[in-house]
Write a protein that holds these residues in place. Structure first.
Motif, short mmCIF file in Angstrom:
data_model
loop_
_atom_site.label_atom_id
_atom_site.label_comp_id
_atom_site.label_asym_id
_atom_site.label_seq_id
_atom_site.Cartn_x
_atom_site.Cartn_y
_atom_site.Cartn_z
N ASP A 128 0.83 -1.20 0.00
CA ASP A 128 0.00 0.00 0.00
C ASP A 128 0.87 1.26 0.00
O ASP A 128 0.59 2.22 -0.73
N LYS A 129 1.91 1.26 0.84
CA LYS A 129 2.77 2.44 0.94
C LYS A 129 3.90 2.43 -0.09
O LYS A 129 4.64 3.42 -0.20
N LYS A 130 4.05 1.30 -0.81
CA LYS A 130 5.14 1.14 -1.79
C LYS A 130 6.50 1.37 -1.13
O LYS A 130 7.35 2.12 -1.62
N LYS A 131 6.66 0.70 0.01
CA LYS A 131 7.91 0.81 0.78
C LYS A 131 8.37 -0.58 1.23
O LYS A 131 7.59 -1.54 1.23
N ILE A 132 9.65 -0.64 1.58
CA ILE A 132 10.22 -1.86 2.15
C ILE A 132 10.82 -1.51 3.50
O ILE A 132 11.56 -0.52 3.62
N TYR A 133 10.51 -2.32 4.52
CA TYR A 133 10.96 -2.06 5.89
C TYR A 133 11.96 -3.12 6.33
O TYR A 133 11.97 -4.24 5.84
N ARG A 134 12.78 -2.71 7.29
CA ARG A 134 13.78 -3.61 7.87
C ARG A 134 13.53 -3.74 9.37
O ARG A 134 13.26 -2.74 10.06
N ILE A 135 13.61 -4.98 9.87
CA ILE A 135 13.54 -5.24 11.31
C ILE A 135 14.90 -5.76 11.75
O ILE A 135 15.38 -6.78 11.23
N THR A 136 15.54 -5.07 12.68
CA THR A 136 16.85 -5.49 13.17
C THR A 136 16.70 -6.63 14.16
O THR A 136 15.61 -6.89 14.67
N PRO A 137 17.80 -7.35 14.46
CA PRO A 137 17.71 -8.46 15.43
C PRO A 137 17.18 -8.03 16.80
O PRO A 137 16.61 -8.84 17.52
N ASP A 138 17.35 -6.73 17.16
CA ASP A 138 16.81 -6.26 18.44
C ASP A 138 15.40 -5.68 18.29
O ASP A 138 14.94 -4.91 19.13
N ARG A 139 14.72 -6.03 17.17
CA ARG A 139 13.29 -5.77 16.93
C ARG A 139 12.96 -4.30 16.63
O ARG A 139 11.82 -3.89 16.78
#
Length: 571
Positions: A382-393
């Motif tokens: 929907d937002k046309k974005k890609i997100y990253r989650i680090t190992p510490d959340r």
């Protein structure tokens, strides 16, 4: 505003006894004094002659106290009596007036307590039964929507295939008829040329006759008179050819429509949706002791690996927080990321315990991938974005995809590049980004300029750098090399094939879920079919998501269940 006993207890670990300075657990309640009591104070309270008839019950069975309300006629008095004749709440002064003499009365507090209990029960039904049941029904409808979309897409594909077959047949018959006209034309022209030859021969004959006439005319009169008169032959007769006539075929739109079949809804009584009875109690799925024990076991990796002669079930996860398991990603620590078709994305440990849960805009696509550093990357269409989650959340925005909707994503185990399957209007492509989020490659067409993708909803990378994509609408696994050159497309082992989850292993095998035949196919690195590695015989009902972890365990997620099953297939 007065504070109720419930509100006073809200900040406590237990309800405190209301007798003087007692701080023990007030598990009992005096309906006459309207205060909680511990067991010792309850016994002391009953010893008093003034309290021997008091109604003391467990706290959860208490009568709720009548809210304070002043009488409109006598503002200093509280309303606490109910006139059954007049159906009116009264105070003590109203009760003593002549207007209510001889009437029957009820304790207003008793009436209030009964009404409160009834409405509390109804409220509890709403919260504990009706709302959860309706959510289940809505989920059921969403599943039906997904199934209808799948069926209608299949019908449209069949219609297109049938139309294409008819077009090919029309082209074939037309070619034959056109070839026939060429043969007919050649024959007719040969006949006309034959007539032309006849006339040419007659012209030659006339030339010879002319020469003879001139010869006779140049001789003496005596010789001319004695010679026979030459007779000229008649002009040969020929016939004009009757040209062929084209008679158009007798058909109309309805005839074509009949040839292509039709879509209709069967005249069948629809099955009613199942509503769970109110008294039924649902229990969450838990691991058995055997499953917990199995989950702690580690597989000993041999120096060399090969396909095992059989597939062995290792363990199962019941994943909390999701309705099904459309996509599965295993990170380096052995923890599992699972998503369903409602946008729920959860992380669990090896025992199936929920570690974190986030709400996304994702659906039944491979929209998340574990990274080399133990984190996760997921897309937001929907937002046309890609997100990253680090190992510490910690969640952060990684990159934007412009006008393109990111559908699927994969983090390369070779170099950490990010591969993203995207859609825009009726176009699709695969884009490669480096670890910093910089766009470095776009793959959209083959060497002939034809579109490679239609709906790349799952994507992965093989050990040789090949990019392997499950294309839902093309009904094929599309594989290109690391330069983006098309290598092959795998379209299943029959007329029906619908690829879903896809992954590769350390030997270069490609494993892909078939959403039509409910199987998992095993291919070699060049797209050659090796076997159906999993089917209903192994307990697989509707495989959707697959991944292989660092210990060569195969994880399989399914539709209609939140169970992820783990298998061994290499030895």
């Amino acid at each position: 505003m007065a504070t109720t006993s419930d509100e006073q207890a809200a900040g406590q670990h237990y309800l405190v006894c209301g007798i003087q300075d007692c701080q023990r657990n007030g598990q009992f309640y005096c309906n006459d004094c309207h205060q909680p009591m511990c067991e010792q104070c309850k016994d002391e309270h009953r010893k008093s002659p003034n309290n021997k008839n008091h109604d003391i019950v467990l706290y959860r069975q208490r009568k709720h106290r009548l809210p304070t309300e002043k009488c409109k006629l006598h503002p200093t008095k509280n309303v606490d009596i109910f006139c059954k004749e007049c159906k009116t709440p009264l105070c003590l002064k109203c009760f003593l007036t002549e207007d209510h003499k001889g009437h029957e009365f009820d304790d207003l507090e008793e009436i209030y307590a009964k009404k409160y209990a009834v409405w509390q029960g109804e409220f509890s039904k709403i919260q504990k039964y009706f709302l959860p049941t309706l959510e289940d029904l809505k989920t059921d409808i969403k599943e039906d929507v997904k199934e209808i979309k799948k069926i209608m897409e299949s019908i449209r594909t069949s219609m297109k295939a049938e139309a294409e077959s008819l077009k090919n047949l029309v082209d074939e018959v037309t070619s034959e008829k056109i070839e026939c006209t060429h043969t007919m034309e050649k024959s007719l022209i040969q006949m006309l040329k034959s007539q032309e030859t006849t006339y040419n021969d007659f012209i030659t004959y006339l030339g010879k006759m002319s020469d003879k006439f001139q010869e006779y005319l140049s001789t003496t009169k005596q010789k001319l008179l004695s010679s026979e008169i030459l007779k000229i032959q008649s002009i040969p007769e020929t016939s004009k050819l009757v040209p062929p006539v084209f008679t158009a075929g007798q058909f109309n739109r309805d005839d074509v429509a009949k040839l292509l079949g039709r879509v209709n809804v069967p005249n069948t009584e629809p099955e009613r949706r199942k509503v769970q009875p109110m008294e039924a109690v649902s229990t969450p799925m838990k691991f058995t002791e055997k499953q917990l024990e199995q989950s702690k076991e580690k597989s000993d990796m041999k120096p060399t690996l090969s396909l095992s002669s059989s597939v062995t079930k290792v363990r199962e996860y019941s994943v909390p927080g999701v309705n099904n398991a459309f996509h599965v990603s295993a990170d380096k620590s052995g923890r599992l990321w699972v998503s369903d078709n409602n946008g729920n994305l959860v992380q669990t440990d090896l025992q199936g315990n929920l570690l974190q849960k986030i709400q996304t805009s994702g659906g039944s696509d491979g929209y998340h991938t574990a990274t080399q550093d133990g984190g996760l990357i997921y897309t937001d269409r929907d937002k046309k974005k890609i997100y990253r989650i680090t190992p510490d959340r910690k969640i952060s925005e990684f990159l934007k995809t412009g006008d393109w909707e990111p559908v699927s994503v994969h983090s390369s185990r070779i170099n950490g590049d990010i591969l993203v399957g995207m859609k825009k209007d009726r176009r699709a492509k695969v884009t490669r980004y480096n670890k910093a989020g910089k766009e470095i490659q776009n793959i959209q067409r083959d060497n002939q300029g034809q579109e490679l993708y239609d709906y790349p909803h799952y994507i992965t990378e093989n050990i040789n750098g090949d990019i392997c994509t499950s294309d839902f609408n093309n009904r094929a696994v599309v594989v290109v090399n690391k330069s983006g050159k098309h290598r092959f497309s795998y379209t299943g082992q029959g007329s029906w094939f619908r690829p879903y989850g896809i992954c590769t292993d350390v030997l270069g095998h490609i494993l892909v879920c078939d959403g039509i035949n409910y199987t998992v196919h095993l291919l070699d690195q060049d797209g050659e079919f090796l076997s159906v590695i999993l089917s209903k015989q192994q307990g697989i009902n509707d495989p959707c998501g697959v991944c292989v972890d660092d210990e060569n365990n195969l994880y399989v997620g399914q539709d209609y269940t939140n169970t992820v099953t783990v298998y061994k297939y290499l030895e």
